[in-house]
Design a protein around this motif. Structure first.
Motif, PDB file in Angstrom:
ATOM      1  N   GLY A 249       4.615  -0.447  -4.852  1.00 27.42           N
ATOM      2  CA  GLY A 249       4.160   0.686  -5.647  1.00 27.42           C
ATOM      3  C   GLY A 249       2.708   1.053  -5.481  1.00 27.42           C
ATOM      4  O   GLY A 249       2.374   2.114  -4.938  1.00 27.42           O
ATOM      5  N   GLU A 250       1.814   0.219  -5.944  1.00 33.13           N
ATOM      6  CA  GLU A 250       0.391   0.538  -5.950  1.00 33.13           C
ATOM      7  C   GLU A 250      -0.194   0.432  -4.543  1.00 33.13           C
ATOM      8  O   GLU A 250       0.303  -0.319  -3.703  1.00 33.13           O
ATOM      9  N   ARG A 251      -1.278   1.172  -4.307  1.00 33.22           N
ATOM     10  CA  ARG A 251      -1.951   1.150  -3.009  1.00 33.22           C
ATOM     11  C   ARG A 251      -3.413   0.756  -3.226  1.00 33.22           C
ATOM     12  O   ARG A 251      -4.291   1.602  -3.340  1.00 33.22           O
ATOM     13  N   PRO A 252      -3.718  -0.567  -3.241  1.00 20.46           N
ATOM     14  CA  PRO A 252      -5.059  -1.009  -3.614  1.00 20.46           C
ATOM     15  C   PRO A 252      -6.097  -0.950  -2.505  1.00 20.46           C
ATOM     16  O   PRO A 252      -7.296  -1.096  -2.788  1.00 20.46           O
ATOM     17  N   PHE A 253      -5.680  -0.767  -1.238  1.00 19.96           N
ATOM     18  CA  PHE A 253      -6.621  -0.809  -0.117  1.00 19.96           C
ATOM     19  C   PHE A 253      -6.495   0.452   0.745  1.00 19.96           C
ATOM     20  O   PHE A 253      -5.488   1.170   0.700  1.00 19.96           O
ATOM     21  N   GLU A 254      -7.514   0.673   1.542  1.00 17.80           N
ATOM     22  CA  GLU A 254      -7.494   1.787   2.486  1.00 17.80           C
ATOM     23  C   GLU A 254      -6.555   1.481   3.655  1.00 17.80           C
ATOM     24  O   GLU A 254      -6.303   0.322   3.982  1.00 17.80           O
ATOM     25  N   ARG A 255      -6.065   2.527   4.287  1.00 23.64           N
ATOM     26  CA  ARG A 255      -5.286   2.451   5.518  1.00 23.64           C
ATOM     27  C   ARG A 255      -3.989   1.654   5.380  1.00 23.64           C
ATOM     28  O   ARG A 255      -3.457   1.133   6.350  1.00 23.64           O
ATOM     29  N   MET A 256      -3.476   1.542   4.179  1.00 28.50           N
ATOM     30  CA  MET A 256      -2.230   0.803   4.012  1.00 28.50           C
ATOM     31  C   MET A 256      -1.079   1.572   4.650  1.00 28.50           C
ATOM     32  O   MET A 256      -1.063   2.813   4.668  1.00 28.50           O
ATOM     33  N   VAL A 257      -0.114   0.825   5.158  1.00 31.69           N
ATOM     34  CA  VAL A 257       1.001   1.411   5.905  1.00 31.69           C
ATOM     35  C   VAL A 257       2.233   1.467   5.001  1.00 31.69           C
ATOM     36  O   VAL A 257       2.676   0.432   4.490  1.00 31.69           O
ATOM     37  N   PRO A 258       2.781   2.658   4.783  1.00 27.07           N
ATOM     38  CA  PRO A 258       3.958   2.744   3.908  1.00 27.07           C
ATOM     39  C   PRO A 258       5.188   2.175   4.586  1.00 27.07           C
ATOM     40  O   PRO A 258       5.375   2.285   5.795  1.00 27.07           O
ATOM     41  N   ALA A 259       6.036   1.540   3.801  1.00 22.72           N
ATOM     42  CA  ALA A 259       7.325   1.053   4.263  1.00 22.72           C
ATOM     43  C   ALA A 259       8.399   1.663   3.367  1.00 22.72           C
ATOM     44  O   ALA A 259       8.120   2.542   2.556  1.00 22.72           O
ATOM     45  N   THR A 260       9.621   1.223   3.517  1.00 28.71           N
ATOM     46  CA  THR A 260      10.697   1.747   2.684  1.00 28.71           C
ATOM     47  C   THR A 260      10.560   1.231   1.257  1.00 28.71           C
ATOM     48  O   THR A 260       9.864   0.247   0.984  1.00 28.71           O
ATOM     49  N   ASP A 261      11.224   1.922   0.343  1.00 31.17           N
ATOM     50  CA  ASP A 261      11.320   1.469  -1.047  1.00 31.17           C
ATOM     51  C   ASP A 261       9.973   1.337  -1.745  1.00 31.17           C
ATOM     52  O   ASP A 261       9.749   0.409  -2.523  1.00 31.17           O
ATOM     53  N   ARG A 262       9.040   2.230  -1.453  1.00 34.28           N
ATOM     54  CA  ARG A 262       7.753   2.317  -2.148  1.00 34.28           C
ATOM     55  C   ARG A 262       6.891   1.073  -1.953  1.00 34.28           C
ATOM     56  O   ARG A 262       6.125   0.687  -2.821  1.00 34.28           O
ATOM     57  N   ARG A 263       6.978   0.452  -0.782  1.00 34.21           N
ATOM     58  CA  ARG A 263       6.151  -0.701  -0.473  1.00 34.21           C
ATOM     59  C   ARG A 263       5.024  -0.294   0.458  1.00 34.21           C
ATOM     60  O   ARG A 263       5.146   0.630   1.249  1.00 34.21           O
ATOM     61  N   TRP A 264       3.921  -1.063   0.381  1.00 31.86           N
ATOM     62  CA  TRP A 264       2.763  -0.839   1.229  1.00 31.86           C
ATOM     63  C   TRP A 264       2.382  -2.148   1.927  1.00 31.86           C
ATOM     64  O   TRP A 264       2.320  -3.207   1.296  1.00 31.86           O
ATOM     65  N   HIS A 265       2.099  -2.058   3.234  1.00 27.99           N
ATOM     66  CA  HIS A 265       1.679  -3.205   4.029  1.00 27.99           C
ATOM     67  C   HIS A 265       0.243  -3.019   4.509  1.00 27.99           C
ATOM     68  O   HIS A 265      -0.268  -1.899   4.569  1.00 27.99           O
ATOM     69  N   ALA A 266      -0.393  -4.130   4.874  1.00 26.02           N
ATOM     70  CA  ALA A 266      -1.722  -4.062   5.483  1.00 26.02           C
ATOM     71  C   ALA A 266      -1.637  -3.367   6.831  1.00 26.02           C
ATOM     72  O   ALA A 266      -0.593  -3.400   7.495  1.00 26.02           O
ATOM     73  N   PRO A 267      -2.724  -2.724   7.289  1.00 31.97           N
ATOM     74  CA  PRO A 267      -2.715  -2.098   8.621  1.00 31.97           C
ATOM     75  C   PRO A 267      -2.601  -3.170   9.712  1.00 31.97           C
ATOM     76  O   PRO A 267      -2.888  -4.350   9.467  1.00 31.97           O
ATOM     77  N   PRO A 268      -2.193  -2.785  10.914  1.00 28.39           N
ATOM     78  CA  PRO A 268      -1.927  -3.762  11.980  1.00 28.39           C
ATOM     79  C   PRO A 268      -3.124  -4.637  12.351  1.00 28.39           C
ATOM     80  O   PRO A 268      -2.952  -5.772  12.814  1.00 28.39           O
ATOM     81  N   ASP A 269      -4.350  -4.149  12.148  1.00 29.57           N
ATOM     82  CA  ASP A 269      -5.523  -4.932  12.548  1.00 29.57           C
ATOM     83  C   ASP A 269      -5.992  -5.907  11.478  1.00 29.57           C
ATOM     84  O   ASP A 269      -6.991  -6.609  11.677  1.00 29.57           O
ATOM     85  N   VAL A 270      -5.270  -5.989  10.361  1.00 26.46           N
ATOM     86  CA  VAL A 270      -5.635  -6.903   9.276  1.00 26.46           C
ATOM     87  C   VAL A 270      -4.607  -8.024   9.207  1.00 26.46           C
ATOM     88  O   VAL A 270      -3.409  -7.758   9.101  1.00 26.46           O
ATOM     89  N   PRO A 271      -5.039  -9.300   9.291  1.00 21.39           N
ATOM     90  CA  PRO A 271      -4.090 -10.406   9.174  1.00 21.39           C
ATOM     91  C   PRO A 271      -3.333 -10.363   7.850  1.00 21.39           C
ATOM     92  O   PRO A 271      -3.883  -9.956   6.817  1.00 21.39           O
ATOM     93  N   ALA A 272      -2.094 -10.772   7.885  1.00 28.06           N
ATOM     94  CA  ALA A 272      -1.271 -10.771   6.677  1.00 28.06           C
ATOM     95  C   ALA A 272      -1.807 -11.784   5.675  1.00 28.06           C
ATOM     96  O   ALA A 272      -2.039 -12.951   6.008  1.00 28.06           O
ATOM     97  N   ILE A 273      -2.039 -11.336   4.464  1.00 32.65           N
ATOM     98  CA  ILE A 273      -2.436 -12.209   3.368  1.00 32.65           C
ATOM     99  C   ILE A 273      -1.505 -11.911   2.198  1.00 32.65           C
ATOM    100  O   ILE A 273      -0.927 -10.819   2.113  1.00 32.65           O
ATOM    101  N   PRO A 274      -1.345 -12.850   1.274  1.00 31.06           N
ATOM    102  CA  PRO A 274      -0.489 -12.569   0.121  1.00 31.06           C
ATOM    103  C   PRO A 274      -1.121 -11.512  -0.784  1.00 31.06           C
ATOM    104  O   PRO A 274      -2.264 -11.655  -1.214  1.00 31.06           O
ATOM    105  N   LEU A 275      -0.369 -10.466  -1.032  1.00 34.90           N
ATOM    106  CA  LEU A 275      -0.850  -9.368  -1.870  1.00 34.90           C
ATOM    107  C   LEU A 275      -0.182  -9.360  -3.246  1.00 34.90           C
ATOM    108  O   LEU A 275      -0.683  -8.718  -4.167  1.00 34.90           O
TER     109      LEU A 275
END
Length: 288
Positions: A249-275
């Motif tokens: 739902g929420e988009r707390p950071f810049e350049r977040m990548v939308p996915a299905t079902d109202r989810r947001w992921h980190a951009p490709p150049d940012v290592p995955a961290i628990p959000l």
């Protein structure tokens, strides 16, 4: 009892922002009335079966999640500090035809009164931006333990405190949250508008633009270990603890990548961290 002055100021800050938040959501009543839900699979998995359960939703905000839970057969009571949020929730319940009880109260006062009145709930839920409003984790966990029915479950879905170490542009900038350290902010922001639909499943409206909250607020910074420890020390047994490298739902950071079902992921150049993280704790069936 004299109201806590910080809590009262936080109530004013939430009252100020509720009209901005609701302005971005198209006909919520029709959305709910026709079977729409604001819930995500993660919290439903943690809650388990809710049909026929007395369910307490703490810090329920404007009630859309509460009513989505009620539509699935739970007998729901929603509690929130904000007068404006509770008024909206009550109106939404009436307009959608989905019954639920909504109570305006400080969470600590409500839990104490509910325990004194002998109220018990098979399920208790809190989610997405809850822990940061708690001035006393120990008292919160103890209050939950007192009103949770034997064999009952408390589920929490929350933004991961590790994500609070980063600035909006993904720079490591802050210490890990711990100890309930207070954080003063200019006011609760219009994160619903910033999410551009992520928090408006009924349909996104431009609504209020450039909102500035005239009422400041104070948050409290807690780590995951402190949350789990408080619940364990209240006598609740950990069933699940999960971490997620995306945000619902929420988009707390810049350049977040939308996915299905109202989810947001980190951009490709940012290592995955628990959000986000989620947990479920249970009260033993022979506990009372």
């Amino acid at each position: 009892m004299t109201p806590d002055p910080i809590t009262e100021q936080n109530r004013r800050s939430w009252n100020a922002v509720v009209p901005a938040h609701t302005s971005h959501r198209a006909d919520e009543a029709a959305f709910l009335r026709h079977g729409g839900s604001t819930l995500f699979p993660e919290e439903m998995a943690l809650l388990g079966e809710i049909r026929g359960c007395r369910l307490l939703h703490l810090l329920c905000n404007t009630g859309t999640d509460s009513l989505s839970l009620a539509a699935q057969g739970a007998i729901v009571t929603g509690v929130d500090l904000s007068d404006a949020a509770i008024a909206h929730a009550q109106a939404l319940s009436a307009a959608s035809g989905i019954p639920a009880t909504f109570v305006q109260a400080d969470v600590y006062a409500y839990l104490a009164a509910a325990a004194a009145d002998g109220l018990r709930f098979e399920r208790i839920y809190a989610g997405y931006g809850v822990i940061c409003w708690l001035r006393d984790l120990t008292a919160f966990a103890a209050g939950i333990a007192r009103v949770l029915a034997p064999g009952g479950r408390f589920a929490l879905m929350e933004f991961h405190p590790a994500s609070n170490m980063f600035s909006a542009d993904w720079r490591l900038a802050y210490d890990y949250p711990h100890g309930g350290a207070p954080l003063e902010l200019p006011g609760v922001g219009d994160y619903v508008g910033a999410a551009e639909g992520g928090l408006s499943p009924s349909g996104f409206l431009p609504g209020v633009r450039d909102f500035t909250n005239p009422e400041p607020c104070t948050l409290y910074r807690w780590g995951v270990g402190e949350v789990v420890t408080a619940l364990a020390q209240a006598g609740l047994r950990l069933r699940e603890l999960r971490e997620y490298c995306y945000v619902n739902g929420e988009r707390p950071f810049e350049r977040m990548v939308p996915a299905t079902d109202r989810r947001w992921h980190a951009p490709p150049d940012v290592p995955a961290i628990p959000l986000m993280y989620g947990l479920a704790v249970e009260k033993d069936s022979d506990d009372e």
